[in-house]
Design an enzyme around this catalytic site. Structure first.
Site, PDB file in Angstrom:
ATOM      1  NE  ARG A 139      -3.476  -2.398   2.719  1.00 15.44           N
ATOM      2  CZ  ARG A 139      -4.240  -2.677   3.771  1.00 15.44           C
ATOM      3  NH1 ARG A 139      -4.209  -1.869   4.825  1.00 15.44           N
ATOM      4  NH2 ARG A 139      -5.009  -3.749   3.767  1.00 15.44           N
ATOM      5  CB  CYS A 158       0.895  14.702 -17.274  1.00 13.74           C
ATOM      6  SG  CYS A 158       0.246  16.098 -18.200  1.00 13.74           S
ATOM      7  NE  ARG A 178      -3.860  14.378 -17.096  1.00 10.50           N
ATOM      8  CZ  ARG A 178      -3.732  15.153 -18.153  1.00 10.50           C
ATOM      9  NH1 ARG A 178      -4.013  14.693 -19.357  1.00 10.50           N
ATOM     10  NH2 ARG A 178      -3.315  16.395 -18.023  1.00 10.50           N
ATOM     11  CG  ASP A 181       4.759  16.459 -26.279  1.00 13.41           C
ATOM     12  OD1 ASP A 181       5.423  15.762 -27.067  1.00 13.41           O
ATOM     13  OD2 ASP A 181       4.683  17.695 -26.384  1.00 13.41           O
ATOM     14  CG  HIS A 219       0.094  12.452 -27.193  1.00 17.10           C
ATOM     15  ND1 HIS A 219      -0.460  12.204 -25.950  1.00 17.10           N
ATOM     16  CD2 HIS A 219       0.619  13.703 -27.116  1.00 17.10           C
ATOM     17  CE1 HIS A 219      -0.276  13.251 -25.167  1.00 17.10           C
ATOM     18  NE2 HIS A 219       0.377  14.191 -25.855  1.00 17.10           N
ATOM     19  CE1 TYR A 221      -0.525  17.889 -29.106  1.00 20.77           C
ATOM     20  CE2 TYR A 221       1.423  17.352 -27.806  1.00 20.77           C
ATOM     21  CZ  TYR A 221       0.088  17.713 -27.875  1.00 20.77           C
ATOM     22  OH  TYR A 221      -0.637  17.898 -26.730  1.00 20.77           O
TER      23      TYR A 221
END
Length: 277
Positions: A139, A158, A178, A181, A219, A221
């Site tokens: 934990r 992020c 989450r 870039d 991702h 860009y």
């Protein structure tokens, strides 16, 4: 050759070859210079593993400012600040208000106290307490994605969660993110949380083990694609040696001066990267 380079190249190639394009969809991010929609090619659910027993996972394709990355991490985890006036770099300037605050984000969440079984303390102190007193607990974790405060954060976190786990004499961790870039932030986050893992291990009497980096939305860009294609064709070099000052026994005593970087051979820096906000 650096194993971090190989992981990075494979991840980027997978996104470019098989990723999903958001072009034409409704997206939040805009280009800073034109305010046009900033589209991406993305892959869902990337998991990269970095064994700190083998090497420090810094890219050599281009330099990562390891100490500057660590300074941002200490701003959040050690100084528990949400004000850019407490940070030496300018990477958070665009998210700050006239007072320098980024709202109830990052360091603000780290300094909030909660009632644990062992007493009232913040999330960082809870991790340190558990590593010293209950190191085999399942934990030992932090989470700064606080829904009660999201509306008062200038940027929702992020990288939002770290879970620590002791196996034998090794301290391991999972970094949950989450969104990332890949060109601007991937190795930056890997290096800063590797340093955090090393620091937590040293002050708790463990050896640093694995950092597992989980990215929900990885991702590139659209304006970064050609830059990334060039980057992943560059020569690769052996990983640098990164050590900590062995005299430091208290997490709150670390400074970026206690991070020792040796033999960092790397390619040229990339300048003028278009910024999506």
């Amino acid at each position: 050759m650096s194993k971090a380079d190989k992981l990075f190249v494979n991840m980027c190639q997978e996104i470019i070859d098989n990723g999903y394009s958001t072009e034409g969809q409704t997206v939040r991010a805009r280009w800073e210079d034109t305010n046009e929609a900033a589209y991406t090619i993305k892959t869902f659910g990337v998991v990269n593993r970095y064994n700190l027993q083998e090497e420090f996972p810094a890219l050599t394709l281009r330099p990562t400012a390891i100490k500057t990355a660590a300074e941002e991490m200490l701003w959040i985890w050690q100084r528990k600040s949400n004000n850019i006036n407490d940070l030496g770099s300018h990477i958070w300037d665009q998210w700050a208000d006239e007072t320098g605050s980024i709202g109830k984000a990052y360091g603000y969440q780290m300094q909030k106290k909660y009632k644990f079984a062992q007493g009232e303390m913040d999330q960082v102190d809870n991790v340190l307490w558990q590593l010293k007193n209950q190191p085999y607990s399942r934990r030992i974790m932090t989470n700064i994605y606080n829904f009660d405060d999201l509306s008062e954060m200038h940027l929702e976190p992020c990288a939002y969660s770290m879970t620590f786990n002791v196996t034998g004499n090794k301290l391991n961790a999972i970094l949950n993110q989450r969104s990332q870039d890949i060109l601007a932030a991937n190795n930056w986050n890997v290096c800063q949380y590797s340093i955090l893992l090393m620091m937590m291990a040293q002050v708790s009497g463990f050896e640093p083990g694995e950092l597992v980096h989980v990215i929900s939305d990885a991702h590139i860009y659209d304006r970064h694609i050609d830059i990334v294609k060039e980057l992943i064709t560059r020569p690769q070099y052996p990983a640098p040696t990164v050590k900590l000052n062995p005299e430091i026994k208290n997490f709150y005593d670390f400074t970026k001066a206690d991070i020792i970087v040796e033999n960092y051979q790397k390619g040229p820096q990339i300048t003028g990267i278009p910024i999506a906000v």
